[in-house]
Every structure is written in C-alpha cells, then in structure tokens.
Design a protein around this motif. Structure first.
Motif, PDB file in Angstrom:
ATOM      1  N   LEU A  52       5.017   8.058  -8.000  1.00 14.06           N
ATOM      2  CA  LEU A  52       4.080   9.025  -7.451  1.00 14.06           C
ATOM      3  C   LEU A  52       4.822  10.122  -6.691  1.00 14.06           C
ATOM      4  O   LEU A  52       5.911   9.914  -6.162  1.00 14.06           O
ATOM      5  CB  LEU A  52       3.094   8.328  -6.506  1.00 14.06           C
ATOM      6  N   ARG A  53       4.204  11.304  -6.624  1.00 18.14           N
ATOM      7  CA  ARG A  53       4.728  12.411  -5.813  1.00 18.14           C
ATOM      8  C   ARG A  53       4.272  12.249  -4.368  1.00 18.14           C
ATOM      9  O   ARG A  53       3.241  11.658  -4.090  1.00 18.14           O
ATOM     10  CB  ARG A  53       4.181  13.752  -6.328  1.00 18.14           C
ATOM     11  N   ASN A  54       5.054  12.811  -3.460  1.00 19.61           N
ATOM     12  CA  ASN A  54       4.648  12.923  -2.053  1.00 19.61           C
ATOM     13  C   ASN A  54       4.377  11.574  -1.403  1.00 19.61           C
ATOM     14  O   ASN A  54       3.384  11.405  -0.690  1.00 19.61           O
ATOM     15  CB  ASN A  54       3.409  13.819  -1.910  1.00 19.61           C
ATOM     16  N   VAL A  55       5.245  10.614  -1.659  1.00 16.33           N
ATOM     17  CA  VAL A  55       5.067   9.296  -1.035  1.00 16.33           C
ATOM     18  C   VAL A  55       5.483   9.389   0.434  1.00 16.33           C
ATOM     19  O   VAL A  55       6.597   9.794   0.763  1.00 16.33           O
ATOM     20  CB  VAL A  55       5.890   8.217  -1.764  1.00 16.33           C
ATOM     21  N   VAL A  56       4.566   8.995   1.314  1.00 20.17           N
ATOM     22  CA  VAL A  56       4.788   9.090   2.758  1.00 20.17           C
ATOM     23  C   VAL A  56       5.600   7.889   3.240  1.00 20.17           C
ATOM     24  O   VAL A  56       5.319   6.747   2.851  1.00 20.17           O
ATOM     25  CB  VAL A  56       3.429   9.138   3.501  1.00 20.17           C
ATOM     26  N   ASP A  57       6.603   8.155   4.051  1.00 19.13           N
ATOM     27  CA  ASP A  57       7.279   7.084   4.781  1.00 19.13           C
ATOM     28  C   ASP A  57       6.336   6.679   5.908  1.00 19.13           C
ATOM     29  O   ASP A  57       6.173   7.414   6.896  1.00 19.13           O
ATOM     30  CB  ASP A  57       8.612   7.596   5.339  1.00 19.13           C
ATOM     31  N   LYS A  58       5.673   5.543   5.758  1.00 21.65           N
ATOM     32  CA  LYS A  58       4.603   5.180   6.694  1.00 21.65           C
ATOM     33  C   LYS A  58       5.120   4.917   8.100  1.00 21.65           C
ATOM     34  O   LYS A  58       4.369   5.042   9.068  1.00 21.65           O
ATOM     35  CB  LYS A  58       3.836   3.966   6.153  1.00 21.65           C
ATOM     36  N   ARG A  59       6.365   4.541   8.240  1.00 20.52           N
ATOM     37  CA  ARG A  59       6.941   4.321   9.571  1.00 20.52           C
ATOM     38  C   ARG A  59       7.194   5.644  10.281  1.00 20.52           C
ATOM     39  O   ARG A  59       6.989   5.767  11.485  1.00 20.52           O
ATOM     40  CB  ARG A  59       8.248   3.524   9.464  1.00 20.52           C
ATOM     41  N   ARG A  60       7.650   6.635   9.517  1.00 25.45           N
ATOM     42  CA  ARG A  60       7.923   7.950  10.114  1.00 25.45           C
ATOM     43  C   ARG A  60       6.663   8.806  10.210  1.00 25.45           C
ATOM     44  O   ARG A  60       6.542   9.651  11.081  1.00 25.45           O
ATOM     45  CB  ARG A  60       8.983   8.683   9.300  1.00 25.45           C
ATOM     46  N   GLY A  61       5.757   8.651   9.251  1.00 24.52           N
ATOM     47  CA  GLY A  61       4.508   9.413   9.279  1.00 24.52           C
ATOM     48  C   GLY A  61       4.544  10.697   8.484  1.00 24.52           C
ATOM     49  O   GLY A  61       3.682  11.564   8.652  1.00 24.52           O
ATOM     50  N   TYR A  62       5.518  10.837   7.579  1.00 27.26           N
ATOM     51  CA  TYR A  62       5.597  12.030   6.748  1.00 27.26           C
ATOM     52  C   TYR A  62       6.450  11.727   5.520  1.00 27.26           C
ATOM     53  O   TYR A  62       7.117  10.690   5.446  1.00 27.26           O
ATOM     54  CB  TYR A  62       6.172  13.223   7.525  1.00 27.26           C
ATOM     55  N   VAL A  63       6.422  12.647   4.541  1.00 26.17           N
ATOM     56  CA  VAL A  63       7.251  12.516   3.340  1.00 26.17           C
ATOM     57  C   VAL A  63       8.670  12.931   3.707  1.00 26.17           C
ATOM     58  O   VAL A  63       8.891  13.990   4.290  1.00 26.17           O
ATOM     59  CB  VAL A  63       6.719  13.421   2.207  1.00 26.17           C
ATOM     60  N   VAL A  64       9.623  12.088   3.392  1.00 25.55           N
ATOM     61  CA  VAL A  64      11.027  12.390   3.689  1.00 25.55           C
ATOM     62  C   VAL A  64      11.602  13.211   2.540  1.00 25.55           C
ATOM     63  O   VAL A  64      11.604  12.770   1.388  1.00 25.55           O
ATOM     64  CB  VAL A  64      11.846  11.111   3.903  1.00 25.55           C
ATOM     65  N   ASP A  65      12.058  14.403   2.874  1.00 30.14           N
ATOM     66  CA  ASP A  65      12.696  15.284   1.894  1.00 30.14           C
ATOM     67  C   ASP A  65      14.196  15.010   1.916  1.00 30.14           C
ATOM     68  O   ASP A  65      14.874  15.302   2.887  1.00 30.14           O
ATOM     69  CB  ASP A  65      12.422  16.741   2.272  1.00 30.14           C
ATOM     70  N   MET A  66      14.702  14.414   0.859  1.00 29.59           N
ATOM     71  CA  MET A  66      16.114  14.046   0.839  1.00 29.59           C
ATOM     72  C   MET A  66      17.032  15.273   0.736  1.00 29.59           C
ATOM     73  O   MET A  66      18.222  15.198   1.007  1.00 29.59           O
ATOM     74  CB  MET A  66      16.412  13.083  -0.314  1.00 29.59           C
ATOM     75  N   THR A  67      16.451  16.438   0.360  1.00 31.32           N
ATOM     76  CA  THR A  67      17.240  17.667   0.360  1.00 31.32           C
ATOM     77  C   THR A  67      17.516  18.133   1.785  1.00 31.32           C
ATOM     78  O   THR A  67      18.597  18.602   2.113  1.00 31.32           O
ATOM     79  CB  THR A  67      16.483  18.786  -0.384  1.00 31.32           C
ATOM     80  N   VAL A  85       0.847  -1.197   0.000  1.00 29.41           N
ATOM     81  CA  VAL A  85       0.000   0.000   0.000  1.00 29.41           C
ATOM     82  C   VAL A  85       0.883   1.247   0.000  1.00 29.41           C
ATOM     83  O   VAL A  85       1.689   1.436   0.914  1.00 29.41           O
ATOM     84  CB  VAL A  85      -0.943   0.029   1.219  1.00 29.41           C
ATOM     85  N   VAL A  86       0.711   2.079  -1.005  1.00 28.77           N
ATOM     86  CA  VAL A  86       1.445   3.348  -1.094  1.00 28.77           C
ATOM     87  C   VAL A  86       0.527   4.459  -0.592  1.00 28.77           C
ATOM     88  O   VAL A  86      -0.632   4.563  -1.017  1.00 28.77           O
ATOM     89  CB  VAL A  86       1.885   3.633  -2.541  1.00 28.77           C
ATOM     90  N   LEU A  87       1.058   5.276   0.315  1.00 27.67           N
ATOM     91  CA  LEU A  87       0.312   6.420   0.859  1.00 27.67           C
ATOM     92  C   LEU A  87       0.962   7.710   0.371  1.00 27.67           C
ATOM     93  O   LEU A  87       2.176   7.887   0.502  1.00 27.67           O
ATOM     94  CB  LEU A  87       0.321   6.361   2.391  1.00 27.67           C
ATOM     95  N   THR A  88       0.160   8.594  -0.224  1.00 25.89           N
ATOM     96  CA  THR A  88       0.658   9.904  -0.657  1.00 25.89           C
ATOM     97  C   THR A  88      -0.187  10.996  -0.005  1.00 25.89           C
ATOM     98  O   THR A  88      -1.300  10.734   0.468  1.00 25.89           O
ATOM     99  CB  THR A  88       0.621  10.060  -2.190  1.00 25.89           C
ATOM    100  N   ASN A  89       0.353  12.220  -0.005  1.00 28.62           N
ATOM    101  CA  ASN A  89      -0.393  13.321   0.604  1.00 28.62           C
ATOM    102  C   ASN A  89      -0.311  14.582  -0.244  1.00 28.62           C
ATOM    103  O   ASN A  89       0.232  14.575  -1.352  1.00 28.62           O
ATOM    104  CB  ASN A  89       0.088  13.573   2.041  1.00 28.62           C
ATOM    105  N   ALA A  90      -0.821  15.686   0.320  1.00 25.29           N
ATOM    106  CA  ALA A  90      -0.899  16.954  -0.412  1.00 25.29           C
ATOM    107  C   ALA A  90       0.232  17.895  -0.031  1.00 25.29           C
ATOM    108  O   ALA A  90       0.048  19.103   0.020  1.00 25.29           O
ATOM    109  CB  ALA A  90      -2.250  17.611  -0.154  1.00 25.29           C
ATOM    110  N   ARG A  91       1.380  17.334   0.243  1.00 20.40           N
ATOM    111  CA  ARG A  91       2.547  18.130   0.608  1.00 20.40           C
ATOM    112  C   ARG A  91       2.744  19.280  -0.387  1.00 20.40           C
ATOM    113  O   ARG A  91       2.692  19.084  -1.597  1.00 20.40           O
ATOM    114  CB  ARG A  91       3.781  17.221   0.607  1.00 20.40           C
TER     115      ARG A  91
END
Length: 327
Positions: free
Chosen positions: A309-324, A90-96
């Motif tokens: 997909l854009r804005n894929v949430v790291d489900k363990r952390r609970g947010y999208v990880v910005d690698m920048t 299951v992939v979770l995305t958001n409106a980041r």
C-alpha cells in the motif's frame, strides 16, 4: 475482494461510490452507525477523520477489527489510540500528497495578508475610509517552517520562490537540505526562533509534538514575529499564545487549526488585533474530494491484489516516514 469495506461518512458520501462498490463489498456508516457495522469488517475508509467515533467503535476483540484503515486526510491523530496502534495486524494509510501544494499556497497567502495588512484594508473599505499606509515586504524576511514532511517542504519551496529566506525545524538537524537550506534540530531551535520573522507550524500532532509551542517557545521568538499554524491546534498552548499576543511581543498570528474546533465564540483570539482565523481550510480546494478518492482507489486496488500500500503510516511516530528525507 475485501470481505467488507466500511465507509465512514458525514453528510455526503465520497465520490466514485459506484466504482468503490464494484471493487469491494461496501457498506456506509454514519458516526452513530459505526459501532454496529465496523466489527468484522476487513477495511475502513474514514472519509470523516476528525472524530472520536472510530476509537469509540473499535472492536474489543482484535479478531473483529479491520486489517486496513485508510484516513482521507494527512493528519492521523484521531487514529492513534492504543488498540489500533498496538495491533501489528492493522495497517494505517493516509492521503499524503493531496494537501501539500494547496496548503503551501494558503501559507503564502496568509504571510502576504499579514505583511500587507489585507484585513485592515478590508475594514477600511467597509467603512468607506481612504487611508493610505505603508506595508511590510516579505522579500528577504526569514520563515522558519516547523515540520519537515511533504507539506512543510511544499511550503518551504513556495516561500523561497517568493523571495523569503527559509529554514526548517525538525527532529533531526541537517546542515544542507534541498528545500529548507538547513534544518534546525532541538539544540539550535532557540536561535532559529530568535531570527525568524514568521514561524510556520506544519508538523503532525503526535505525543512528541503536542503542546510543543508553549510559553517558553513563544518567549524565544523574535519580538514582532508572527505565528502561522496549518498543522494541528494541539501543537500550540493557546492560552500562552493569547498572553504573548496581548503583551505585544508578537505582531500577530494566522491560525487555521485549534485545540477545539469549531473555535468557541468565547475565545479571545477572535477579537485580537493582528490575528487571522480560518476554519481548518488551509488544504481544501474545489478538487479535494476527487484527489482524496484517487489515492484511496489506488490503495484499494493494491489491497485487493495483495500489493504494498501507499502512504503507510508509522503508527508509533504518527506519520508516513519518507526514506528520502527521514525525520
């Protein structure tokens, strides 16, 4: 084309429904209808996000669960239940990105309202009282923005432009940061709290952040400081906040989110001096719905074409990880 897209809505359906229906086999579900329509769906657009309905309707059989869930919000705490988090399919995305600048503007407005005592001015106007009085300046004041994601960074940039000294607080300390100047980690957080005139909460609600602003954190804050929460209500121990406000240790608070929403009428926060309450609207604008659906439509097209997909949430952390700027 997805086998079936379920759109969870309450009241009004999202905009651009004709376009969504051209791209996907679409069915619409209220929270009551969701248990009957979600099983077997390929994708879920959660236009309603602060609800237990998704967790309660989630199929027991993983083969019947949707493979992609899109949250029309920045926060995804309602989606972090075990069956969804633990299913690698299951992939979770958001409106980041949608709420960054509107929330930053709202925070600046709240800080100005508290510093200039706009609520007091309005009360005097309502009573037709002419009462000149000095107000505080925000130039040179220190703001600690707790939460270094895109919303926190937008807040930091705007507060710096307004003349404030800004620092960040997050999981990882950084001596140099383009938006915050520097970021405090857990070790130096107490000293940062002791120096801040305004503490702004912009963190997501996760297992690690729930209740992070407790009595000990409030006690570590600078006497006369003010707390602003535009993250999630669960970040704050509300009773501890009430106690510190009542004792006069803090000068006030501006709260947009609460542990229980709507905020119960019996809550003492409603009547406390120096407290501003708003109904979870910090990021809302007149163009919000269009911006939200634009992000979803882009991801729907990517989903159909098999692209990332854009804005894929790291489900363990609970947010999208910005690698920048990884947190």
């Amino acid at each position: 084309m997805p086998d079936r897209l379920v759109v969870l809505y309450r009241g009004n359906r999202p905009p651009a429904t004709a376009l969504i229906e051209r791209l996907a086999d679409t069915v619409y579900a209220t929270e009551e209808e969701l248990p009957y329509l979600l099983p077997g769906a390929d994708a879920l657009l959660a236009w309603v996000t602060i609800t237990p309905a998704i967790r309660e309707a989630w199929p027991d059989n993983p083969d019947k669960a949707p493979r992609w869930v899109h949250a029309a919000s920045a926060g995804v705490d309602s989606f972090l239940f075990p069956a969804l988090v633990e299913d690698p399919g299951v992939v979770l995305t958001n409106a980041r990105g949608v709420y960054d600048q509107p929330t930053a503007e709202y925070v600046l407005g709240l800080i100005l309202a508290l510093a200039k005592d706009f609520p007091g001015t309005w009360e005097h106007q309502q009573r037709r009282e002419w009462r000149p009085r000095p107000s505080d300046s925000i130039t040179g004041r220190t703001a600690l923005v707790w939460g270094t994601g895109p919303i926190g960074r937008a807040v930091a940039r705007l507060l710096r432009a307004a003349g404030m000294l800004v620092r960040g607080a997050g999981r990882t300390a950084r001596a140099v940061d383009p938006d915050f100047g520097m970021i405090h980690g857990p070790t130096t957080l107490p000293s940062a709290l002791a120096e801040a005139d305004y503490v702004v909460l912009a963190a997501p609600l996760t297992q690690d952040t729930r209740g992070m602003v407790d009595a000990s954190v409030l006690a570590a804050m600078k006497p006369g400081a003010r707390l602003i929460n535009v993250g999630r209500g669960g970040l704050v121990d509300e009773q501890a906040l009430v106690d510190h406000l009542a004792a006069g240790r803090l000068a006030g608070a501006a709260l947009d989110v609460f542990g229980q929403e709507p905020l119960p009428t019996r809550s003492p926060l409603w009547d406390m001096p120096g407290v501003m309450i708003s109904p979870h609207t910090a990021g809302e604008t007149t163009s919000e719905r269009e911006a939200l659906i634009e992000v979803f439509l882009d991801n729907l097209t990517r989903h159909i074409e098999g692209r990332p997909l854009r804005n894929v949430v790291d489900k363990r952390r609970g947010y999208v990880v910005d690698m920048t700027h990884p947190a």
